[in-house]
Design an enzyme around this catalytic site. Structure first.
Site, short mmCIF file in Angstrom:
data_model
loop_
_atom_site.label_atom_id
_atom_site.label_comp_id
_atom_site.label_asym_id
_atom_site.label_seq_id
_atom_site.Cartn_x
_atom_site.Cartn_y
_atom_site.Cartn_z
N VAL A 176 25.34 -36.26 7.55
CA VAL A 176 24.77 -35.99 6.24
C VAL A 176 25.09 -34.58 5.76
CG1 VAL A 176 22.91 -37.68 6.45
CG2 VAL A 176 22.53 -35.34 7.26
N ASP A 210 19.57 -34.47 16.51
CA ASP A 210 20.62 -35.45 16.76
C ASP A 210 20.51 -35.83 18.24
OD1 ASP A 210 22.96 -36.87 16.17
OD2 ASP A 210 24.27 -35.19 16.54
N GLU A 223 12.92 -27.31 11.57
CA GLU A 223 14.32 -27.58 11.89
C GLU A 223 14.87 -28.62 10.91
OE1 GLU A 223 17.13 -26.85 12.93
OE2 GLU A 223 17.25 -27.15 15.11
P1 5GP Z 1 21.67 -31.71 18.56
O1 5GP Z 1 21.69 -30.62 19.60
O2 5GP Z 1 20.33 -32.30 18.28
O3 5GP Z 1 22.69 -32.76 18.88
O4 5GP Z 1 22.27 -31.03 17.29
C1 5GP Z 1 21.58 -30.66 16.20
C2 5GP Z 1 22.49 -29.86 15.30
O5 5GP Z 1 23.70 -30.57 15.00
C3 5GP Z 1 21.80 -29.62 13.99
O6 5GP Z 1 21.03 -28.45 14.02
C4 5GP Z 1 22.97 -29.54 13.02
O7 5GP Z 1 23.47 -28.22 12.99
C5 5GP Z 1 24.04 -30.43 13.63
N1 5GP Z 1 24.04 -31.78 13.03
C6 5GP Z 1 23.71 -32.94 13.62
N2 5GP Z 1 23.84 -33.98 12.77
C7 5GP Z 1 24.26 -33.46 11.60
C8 5GP Z 1 24.57 -34.04 10.32
O8 5GP Z 1 24.49 -35.25 10.07
N3 5GP Z 1 24.96 -33.17 9.34
C9 5GP Z 1 25.08 -31.83 9.55
N4 5GP Z 1 25.48 -31.08 8.52
N5 5GP Z 1 24.78 -31.25 10.74
C10 5GP Z 1 24.39 -32.06 11.75
#
Ligand code: 5GP
Length: 175
Positions: A152, A102, A98
């Site tokens: 990022v 986040d 992955e």
């Molecule tokens: P989570 O469910 O862990 O909050 O989200 C993860 C998803 O959010 C990642 O797979 C990605 O698609 C998006 N995401 C989270 N932080 C970033 C970031 O800093 N940059 C980008 N481009 N996508 C992010």
């Protein structure tokens, strides 16, 4: 207009750390009874996946899964599989690759979905961990880099579909 700014993880840093992760995988999977299935999560992990599998000297099979988060006012963490695996993972050792964790909601849902298919083992390798944003505790087996709470782009990470092709990870600036 938002543009890639300060470089957070340079090309040489990516190469060095991914080399270490590849060695970790060889240590952990090298003597297993069967070769693992390495599952890249599209689209973000495509570059990391390509470099990681070339950095490990073990027999492995690759596959990909494409997921999108359900649209909504706030992240539910529910993912919709838009492109499924091409093979059964039942009874196999599976390593999910992955791009970023986040809140942890997306990965938690994806792990649950894959666990329901009864792999022999299921581990996760993530390139970037934004640990301070975590809402749910999701087990990570291999982590490339831990970064602060910045958005990022580059090396697979996009902003509105752009910048995935940068060879380094940068902070998005000017939003
Ligand atoms: P989570 O469910 O862990 O909050 O989200 C993860 C998803 O959010 C990642 O797979 C990605 O698609 C998006 N995401 C989270 N932080 C970033 C970031 O800093 N940059 C980008 N481009 N996508 C992010």
């Amino acid at each position: 207009m938002a543009r890639p700014g300060r470089i957070l993880i340079s090309e040489p840093e990516l190469k060095a750390r991914i080399g270490e992760l590849g060695a970790d995988l060889a240590r952990d999977y090298g003597r297993g009874p069967s070769s693992p299935i390495v599952v890249g999560v599209l689209q973000g992990a495509f570059l990391f996946m390509a470099d990681l599998v070339r950095a490990t000297q073990i027999d492995l099979t690759t596959d990909f899964i494409g997921v999108v988060s359900y649209a909504g006012a706030q992240s539910s963490g529910h993912v919709r599989i838009v492109s499924d695996l091409s093979m059964s993972i039942e009874g196999r050792d599976v390593l999910v690759v992955e791009d970023i964790v986040d809140t942890g909601l997306t990965l938690t849902y994806l792990k649950r979905t894959l666990e329901a298919r009864h792999p022999r083992s299921l581990r996760v390798c993530v390139l970037v961990d934004k640990v301070e944003r975590r809402k749910v505790d999701v087990g990570l087996d291999y982590v490339g880099f831990t970064i602060p709470n910045v958005f990022v782009v580059g090396y697979g990470f996009d902003y509105e579909g752009l910048y995935r092709n940068l060879p380094y990870v940068a902070a998005l600036e000017g939003e």
